[in-house]
Design a protein around this motif. Structure first.
Motif, PDB file in Angstrom:
ATOM      1  N   ILE A 195       0.827  -1.202   0.000  1.00 54.81           N
ATOM      2  CA  ILE A 195       0.000   0.000   0.000  1.00 54.81           C
ATOM      3  C   ILE A 195       0.863   1.254   0.000  1.00 54.81           C
ATOM      4  O   ILE A 195       0.511   2.264  -0.606  1.00 54.81           O
ATOM      5  CB  ILE A 195      -0.945   0.004   1.224  1.00 54.81           C
ATOM      6  CG1 ILE A 195      -1.918  -1.157   1.140  1.00 54.81           C
ATOM      7  CG2 ILE A 195      -1.722   1.307   1.297  1.00 54.81           C
ATOM      8  CD1 ILE A 195      -2.837  -1.120  -0.026  1.00 54.81           C
ATOM      9  N   SER A 196       2.014   1.215   0.675  1.00 55.50           N
ATOM     10  CA  SER A 196       2.757   2.471   0.734  1.00 55.50           C
ATOM     11  C   SER A 196       3.970   2.503  -0.200  1.00 55.50           C
ATOM     12  O   SER A 196       4.642   3.522  -0.268  1.00 55.50           O
ATOM     13  CB  SER A 196       3.170   2.781   2.175  1.00 55.50           C
ATOM     14  OG  SER A 196       3.803   1.689   2.753  1.00 55.50           O
ATOM     15  N   PHE A 197       4.266   1.429  -0.887  1.00 60.29           N
ATOM     16  CA  PHE A 197       5.393   1.472  -1.824  1.00 60.29           C
ATOM     17  C   PHE A 197       5.047   0.975  -3.218  1.00 60.29           C
ATOM     18  O   PHE A 197       5.474   1.535  -4.206  1.00 60.29           O
ATOM     19  CB  PHE A 197       6.564   0.622  -1.312  1.00 60.29           C
ATOM     20  CG  PHE A 197       7.324   1.244  -0.203  1.00 60.29           C
ATOM     21  CD1 PHE A 197       8.442   2.021  -0.469  1.00 60.29           C
ATOM     22  CD2 PHE A 197       6.928   1.068   1.100  1.00 60.29           C
ATOM     23  CE1 PHE A 197       9.135   2.602   0.569  1.00 60.29           C
ATOM     24  CE2 PHE A 197       7.629   1.647   2.138  1.00 60.29           C
ATOM     25  CZ  PHE A 197       8.734   2.420   1.872  1.00 60.29           C
ATOM     26  N   HIS A 198       4.319  -0.114  -3.286  1.00 61.12           N
ATOM     27  CA  HIS A 198       4.222  -0.817  -4.578  1.00 61.12           C
ATOM     28  C   HIS A 198       2.781  -0.923  -5.048  1.00 61.12           C
ATOM     29  O   HIS A 198       2.261  -2.013  -5.233  1.00 61.12           O
ATOM     30  CB  HIS A 198       4.810  -2.217  -4.458  1.00 61.12           C
ATOM     31  CG  HIS A 198       6.107  -2.252  -3.717  1.00 61.12           C
ATOM     32  ND1 HIS A 198       7.289  -1.856  -4.301  1.00 61.12           N
ATOM     33  CD2 HIS A 198       6.417  -2.613  -2.465  1.00 61.12           C
ATOM     34  CE1 HIS A 198       8.260  -1.988  -3.416  1.00 61.12           C
ATOM     35  NE2 HIS A 198       7.758  -2.431  -2.291  1.00 61.12           N
ATOM     36  N   GLN A 199       2.137   0.230  -5.232  1.00 65.57           N
ATOM     37  CA  GLN A 199       0.728   0.175  -5.640  1.00 65.57           C
ATOM     38  C   GLN A 199       0.556  -0.515  -6.980  1.00 65.57           C
ATOM     39  O   GLN A 199      -0.524  -1.015  -7.288  1.00 65.57           O
ATOM     40  CB  GLN A 199       0.146   1.591  -5.741  1.00 65.57           C
ATOM     41  CG  GLN A 199      -0.039   2.276  -4.419  1.00 65.57           C
ATOM     42  CD  GLN A 199       1.118   3.173  -4.082  1.00 65.57           C
ATOM     43  OE1 GLN A 199       2.143   3.128  -4.762  1.00 65.57           O
ATOM     44  NE2 GLN A 199       0.986   3.981  -3.054  1.00 65.57           N
ATOM     45  N   GLU A 200       1.619  -0.528  -7.795  1.00 65.74           N
ATOM     46  CA  GLU A 200       1.464  -1.131  -9.122  1.00 65.74           C
ATOM     47  C   GLU A 200       1.275  -2.640  -9.042  1.00 65.74           C
ATOM     48  O   GLU A 200       0.918  -3.275 -10.020  1.00 65.74           O
ATOM     49  CB  GLU A 200       2.654  -0.792 -10.024  1.00 65.74           C
ATOM     50  CG  GLU A 200       4.023  -1.097  -9.466  1.00 65.74           C
ATOM     51  CD  GLU A 200       4.532   0.000  -8.544  1.00 65.74           C
ATOM     52  OE1 GLU A 200       3.833   1.014  -8.398  1.00 65.74           O
ATOM     53  OE2 GLU A 200       5.617  -0.164  -7.971  1.00 65.74           O
ATOM     54  N   MET A 201       1.502  -3.227  -7.850  1.00 67.79           N
ATOM     55  CA  MET A 201       1.332  -4.671  -7.739  1.00 67.79           C
ATOM     56  C   MET A 201      -0.128  -5.075  -7.581  1.00 67.79           C
ATOM     57  O   MET A 201      -0.452  -6.249  -7.659  1.00 67.79           O
ATOM     58  CB  MET A 201       2.126  -5.202  -6.553  1.00 67.79           C
ATOM     59  CG  MET A 201       3.600  -5.205  -6.808  1.00 67.79           C
ATOM     60  SD  MET A 201       4.484  -5.968  -5.468  1.00 67.79           S
ATOM     61  CE  MET A 201       3.974  -7.644  -5.637  1.00 67.79           C
ATOM     62  N   LEU A 202      -0.981  -4.105  -7.333  1.00 65.49           N
ATOM     63  CA  LEU A 202      -2.390  -4.443  -7.134  1.00 65.49           C
ATOM     64  C   LEU A 202      -3.133  -4.339  -8.460  1.00 65.49           C
ATOM     65  O   LEU A 202      -2.820  -3.479  -9.284  1.00 65.49           O
ATOM     66  CB  LEU A 202      -3.023  -3.475  -6.136  1.00 65.49           C
ATOM     67  CG  LEU A 202      -2.518  -3.549  -4.711  1.00 65.49           C
ATOM     68  CD1 LEU A 202      -3.111  -2.393  -3.916  1.00 65.49           C
ATOM     69  CD2 LEU A 202      -2.915  -4.854  -4.078  1.00 65.49           C
ATOM     70  N   LEU A 258      -6.954  -1.696  -6.278  1.00 66.92           N
ATOM     71  CA  LEU A 258      -6.274  -0.471  -5.849  1.00 66.92           C
ATOM     72  C   LEU A 258      -7.291   0.635  -5.610  1.00 66.92           C
ATOM     73  O   LEU A 258      -7.244   1.340  -4.601  1.00 66.92           O
ATOM     74  CB  LEU A 258      -5.268  -0.030  -6.916  1.00 66.92           C
ATOM     75  CG  LEU A 258      -4.629   1.319  -6.615  1.00 66.92           C
ATOM     76  CD1 LEU A 258      -3.517   1.152  -5.606  1.00 66.92           C
ATOM     77  CD2 LEU A 258      -4.116   1.987  -7.860  1.00 66.92           C
ATOM     78  N   PHE A 298      11.365   0.136   4.144  1.00 67.70           N
ATOM     79  CA  PHE A 298      12.039  -0.196   2.885  1.00 67.70           C
ATOM     80  C   PHE A 298      11.144  -0.942   1.899  1.00 67.70           C
ATOM     81  O   PHE A 298      11.623  -1.423   0.889  1.00 67.70           O
ATOM     82  CB  PHE A 298      13.276  -1.055   3.160  1.00 67.70           C
ATOM     83  CG  PHE A 298      14.233  -0.424   4.122  1.00 67.70           C
ATOM     84  CD1 PHE A 298      15.001   0.655   3.734  1.00 67.70           C
ATOM     85  CD2 PHE A 298      14.353  -0.895   5.410  1.00 67.70           C
ATOM     86  CE1 PHE A 298      15.875   1.248   4.620  1.00 67.70           C
ATOM     87  CE2 PHE A 298      15.224  -0.307   6.302  1.00 67.70           C
ATOM     88  CZ  PHE A 298      15.989   0.775   5.910  1.00 67.70           C
TER      89      PHE A 298
END
Lengths: 396, 550
Positions: free
Chosen positions: B346-353, B358, B459
């Motif tokens: 949620i706070s780094f890799h929104q493109e994974m959803l 999302l 991280f």
């Protein structure tokens, strides 16, 4: 010793603080772009239009977004000399981080496409945010209009356009595939065409002069020469293009019923394949294209019994003829009228004649225009079904 | 009755000073060990009363022999530790009222009274004689009663233990749907008997020792001779005898005192309250440590995969068991990583959803005032509080409190917009997943979840993976009584994979786990896979022949 370990441990934990929250980006701090459009304006600037999702209106709960028909997305644009410059101007209007990762479509206005896609795709292929799987399309008007349309099924028009493309009824191109076509000398790019269609449906009751709903519609393909749009193919010709490219995955072929030519029979395509075999003797260049297609008969207006072998044979040859005519139509247009190889004949040639390709590749489109193409279609009708004439229409 | 091994000292009359007792006021403790009983009953009683001064629960009962009133008897026991009706019926009544006359007309005198008491008078099964006062004292304290006969320097120890004990109930910590229901109780002998009833074999050895300078707690070490690796038994006993502590109140004391890698969060000593699990462990070549006063029996060595194994796994179909074990592995991973994965994505890799997910999460988070890490951390802590409160709070208010907690945390927090619904789902799923494996097996993961969340929040996935690598490296380095903790996965023992994250059917598990059972590897005959009988019917086509053969 113990003191040393304690200090080391302390330092170890402090490392975390030094790094901070490196590249952290809260979900509430980003502007999620659903669709991107690029236009070439009258005063020769690039206009970047983005459709930003309004998360508050996507509420799954029901209380949010219940009132009104306000679309849950915000369309905003900015102009600049380059896309990046336009994006920076855009950032002055958008109070959040512009986040490209979920952009579904990249749509180019007709003027922009004519001016050259190189000015657009460079940014999208370079930067980390946008995906290479974005559906790439060209509109017959302005890209901004596409993003401002409304969709009955999808939440945003960008998603609607993306889903439409994905259905594979037309020719679908992703951003990466466009780049591949552009990089190859053996094929000229073709891109999904879209247009805005007015549904004529009133926007809301009780309004005077209600604004008319607009929706996105697929509309043939755009034909490119290098990175510049030159012409369009309509829906009919697009089918021919798909046959020649071997991209037909679904669809139907409708032919006259063999015994009763005034009635029609539809055959749904089960699978198809296309093979392009180039022949070159140093002077003459010709291609043998073999299209192999299998289908099931799904609808019959006539009342004859098609399950007989000779009827099936007749049906198959009618189907082959129809497909061949479609393919020939698209081929004719590309070869004679537009003079561009949009089918990938050049790639097939490259694979077979590596040395000769080196001489021909720089004047490939001319060579292609002069080449002879033999199209052979082998069609099979696999299933006729059990519904006979009597069951579908009662006997008089 | 055999618990005196460490203190037993054969003190013959020769090496004891006869007069020590008379002057024995000073350092009683040291002297008492070699003290002998006196033929004088009053003197013995005086000494015992002195020893048990201010012990109001010790009962001294003097009475007279049935036919010879000049012979005095005394019964000493601890009230509450002995079976009183047994004492009064089979000792007091038998000796003071009903002792039959000798058939051969032998007159009972002071000199042969002891013999009569023991051979004809006492109707008690376990009887033992001692001349050592200290042994008599320990017998009294363990719940036995001692009978003193005037004129004899011998105490008769009656096995009359009997105290209020919980009856055998269904296992509270490791319940099963299919399989035996019984679980261990607090009494050591009951516990060993439960295992003995499952393994009726003389090779099941149950060795005893006493630990705890003050509590004198009975410990039993059980193993099956011929299956267990003798070195392992020696090592266990050596680690146990190393223990010098005032008291052992639960097997957890021993676990911490004998385990390898004492600071690791992962349990390298197993414990269970199920007799069938202990029996299965013994059959595989492990050693069990019973501790009096607790239903939890320790088993060593202990592997990590045992956290996802339950006794029921071996009673249910193999295929279903394999599925459930994979489910448990998945649950462990969820319990460990789900909150940190959520924070990282949620706070780094929104493109994974996926886009719709999302947008749905973004919609929920729109009104939430905290960053996702703070929110998830608060909810995790809130849940830990509810869980801890659920264990401690009195039964009567339990329901009311849990409703309030569920309402406040679940409903109200989301409605007030303080917490996103997705966070609640993540926290709830994590909590449920941590209960899929048995309680102690998931403690390490419950704890490690928090550092992983910190790493994920600082991280992203990079931090999460780095944290997981550290955990795996640590687990790989662990040993349990010389056996790698992650076996049979790391190091890979291919044969043992049959009973690890999946289970093979019983007819296929021919060998014991290699690392604990290599001493006696074969546990069953091979070729037991059930198949249709090879009848003559199949060969000759005569159906009756086949039936006859069967």
């Amino acid at each position: 010793m113990r003191k040393k370990i304690a200090i080391l441990l302390l330092l170890f934990f402090l490392i975390g603080l030094l790094g901070g929250c490196w590249s952290r980006r809260e979900i509430t701090e980003v502007a999620i772009i659903m669709g991107t459009g690029v236009d070439w304006t009258a005063d020769d600037r690039i206009r970047l239009t983005v459709q930003i999702a309004k998360p508050g209106d996507f509420g799954a709960g029901g209380e949010a977004g219940a009132g009104g028909k306000e679309p849950p997305a915000w369309v905003v644009w900015a102009e600049g000399k380059t896309i990046e410059e336009a994006e920076r101007y855009l950032a002055m209007k958008v109070p959040r981080d512009i986040y490209w990762g979920h952009s579904v479509i990249l749509v180019l206005g007709e003027e922009m496409a004519k001016k050259g896609t190189g000015m657009v795709t460079n940014f999208f292929h370079r930067s980390r945010g946008p995906r290479e799987t974005m559906w790439f399309m060209v509109t017959r008007g302005e890209a901004k209009d596409i993003l401002e349309t409304h969709s009955e099924l999808a939440k945003t028009s960008a998603q609607a356009a993306g889903f439409l493309t994905r259905m594979e009824t037309s020719y679908a191109v992703q951003s990466r595939e466009f780049a591949e076509m552009l990089a190859s000398k053996g094929v000229q790019p073709v891109v999904t065409g879209v247009e805005v269609k007015e549904t004529g449906k009133a926007h809301g009751p009780g309004q005077e002069n209600p604004p008319v709903e607009k929706e996105v519609k697929l509309s043939g393909v755009a034909v490119f020469k290098e990175d510049k749009l030159i012409k369009w193919l309509d829906e009919h010709e697009t089918r021919g293009l798909l046959w020649l490219k071997g991209e037909v995955k679904k669809g139907a072929v409708t032919v006259p019923s063999p015994g009763e030519p005034e009635k029609e029979v539809s055959i749904k395509i089960r699978r198809s394949s296309t093979k392009i075999v180039p022949e070159y003797d140093g002077e003459n260049l010709w291609f043998n294209v073999m299209i192999n297609v299998e289908g099931d008969m799904v609808e019959q207006q006539s009342r004859e019994d098609l399950a007989k072998p000779e009827k099936i044979k007749a049906l198959e040859s009618a189907m082959a003829g129809e497909i061949k005519a479609r393919a020939a139509e698209a081929l004719e247009k590309a070869q004679r009228e537009y003079g561009v190889d949009i089918f990938g004949f050049g790639d097939a040639f490259h694979r077979k004649y590596k040395k000769e390709w080196r001489e021909l590749k720089n004047r490939w489109d001319e060579e292609f225009s002069r080449a002879d193409v033999n199209i052979a279609v082998e069609a099979h009708v696999r299933e006729i079904g059990l519904l006979t004439t009597r069951a579908s229409t009662p006997e008089e | 009755m055999a618990f005196f091994s460490r203190r037993r000292k054969k003190t013959g009359p020769a090496d004891a000073k006869p007069n020590t007792r008379d002057s024995g006021q000073g350092s009683k403790k040291q002297i008492a060990q070699s003290l002998l009983l006196s033929p004088d009953l009053d003197e013995n009683l005086r000494f015992l009363k002195q020893s048990f001064a201010d012990c109001s629960d010790v009962v001294f009962r003097e009475f007279l022999f049935a036919q010879r009133e000049q012979i005095k008897l005394a019964l000493v026991y601890v009230d509450g530790l002995t079976n009183k009706s047994q004492l009064s019926d089979q000792v007091m009544r038998a000796l003071s009222l009903e002792i039959p006359a000798a058939t051969d007309n032998t007159v009972i005198t002071k000199a042969n009274a002891l013999h009569y008491v023991k051979m004809r008078g006492l109707c008690i099964h376990q009887v033992k004689e001692t001349e050592n006062l200290q042994e008599a004292v320990e017998a009294i304290l363990s719940g036995d009663s001692i009978l003193l006969v005037d004129g004899h320097a011998t105490a008769v120890i009656n096995g009359s233990r009997g105290w209020e004990a919980r009856s055998i109930e269904e296992s509270q910590t490791q319940g099963v749907v299919r399989g035996p229901r019984e679980s261990f109780v607090e009494t050591l002998r009951t516990n060993t008997s439960l295992v003995r009833r499952k393994i009726k074999n003389k090779d099941l050895k149950i060795e005893s020792l006493t630990l705890g300078e003050v509590t004198r707690t009975d410990i039993a070490v059980a193993y099956i001779k011929g299956i267990v690796n003798e070195d392992l038994v020696t090592e266990v006993k050596q680690r146990l005898t190393r223990i010098k502590i005032d008291g052992i109140l639960e097997s957890g004391y021993i676990e911490e005192l004998i385990r390898d890698n004492p600071l690791s969060m992962f349990p390298t000593v197993g414990h269970t309250d199920r007799p069938d699990r202990v029996a299965a462990n013994l059959l595989e070549g492990r050693v069990a440590i019973f501790v009096d006063g607790t239903p939890m029996v320790l088993t060593v060595p202990h592997f990590f995969v045992e956290a996802i194994q339950t006794p029921e796994d071996y009673y249910e179909q193999a295929l279903f068991t394999s599925f459930v074990r994979l489910l448990r592995i998945g649950s462990l991973l969820i319990a460990l990583t789900l909150p940190s994965l959520y924070v990282a994505i949620i706070s780094f890799h929104q493109e994974m959803l996926p886009t719709p997910l999302l947008l749905s999460i973004a919609a929920q988070r729109e009104a939430v005032p905290f960053p996702v890490f703070v929110e998830a951390l608060l909810m995790e802590i809130a849940f830990e509080i509810i869980r801890e409160a659920g264990i401690r709070l009195p039964r009567q208010v339990g329901q009311a409190i849990s409703i309030v907690a569920a309402l406040i945390v679940g409903q109200a927090a989301v409605q007030a917009g303080l917490v996103a619904g997705a966070t609640i789902i993540v926290v709830a799923l994590t909590a449920m997943a941590s209960f899929v494996v048995y309680y102690s097996g998931s403690l390490a993961f419950r704890l490690l979840r928090f550092p992983l969340m910190f790493l994920a929040a600082s991280f992203g996935l990079f931090g999460l993976i780095a944290g997981l690598i550290v955990i795996v490296v640590h687990m790989t380095s662990l040993r349990s009584f010389g056996v790698p903790y992650l076996a049979p996965i790391g190091p890979l023992v291919p044969g043992d994979l049959k009973d690890s994250i999946v289970r093979a059917p019983w007819w296929a598990m021919i060998k014991r786990p290699h690392l604990v059972g290599q001493n006696n590897p074969v546990r069953e005959a091979s070729g037991m896979r059930p198949k249709p009988p090879q009848t003559t019917a199949q060969k000759g086509g005569d159906a009756d022949a086949g039936r006859r053969q069967n």
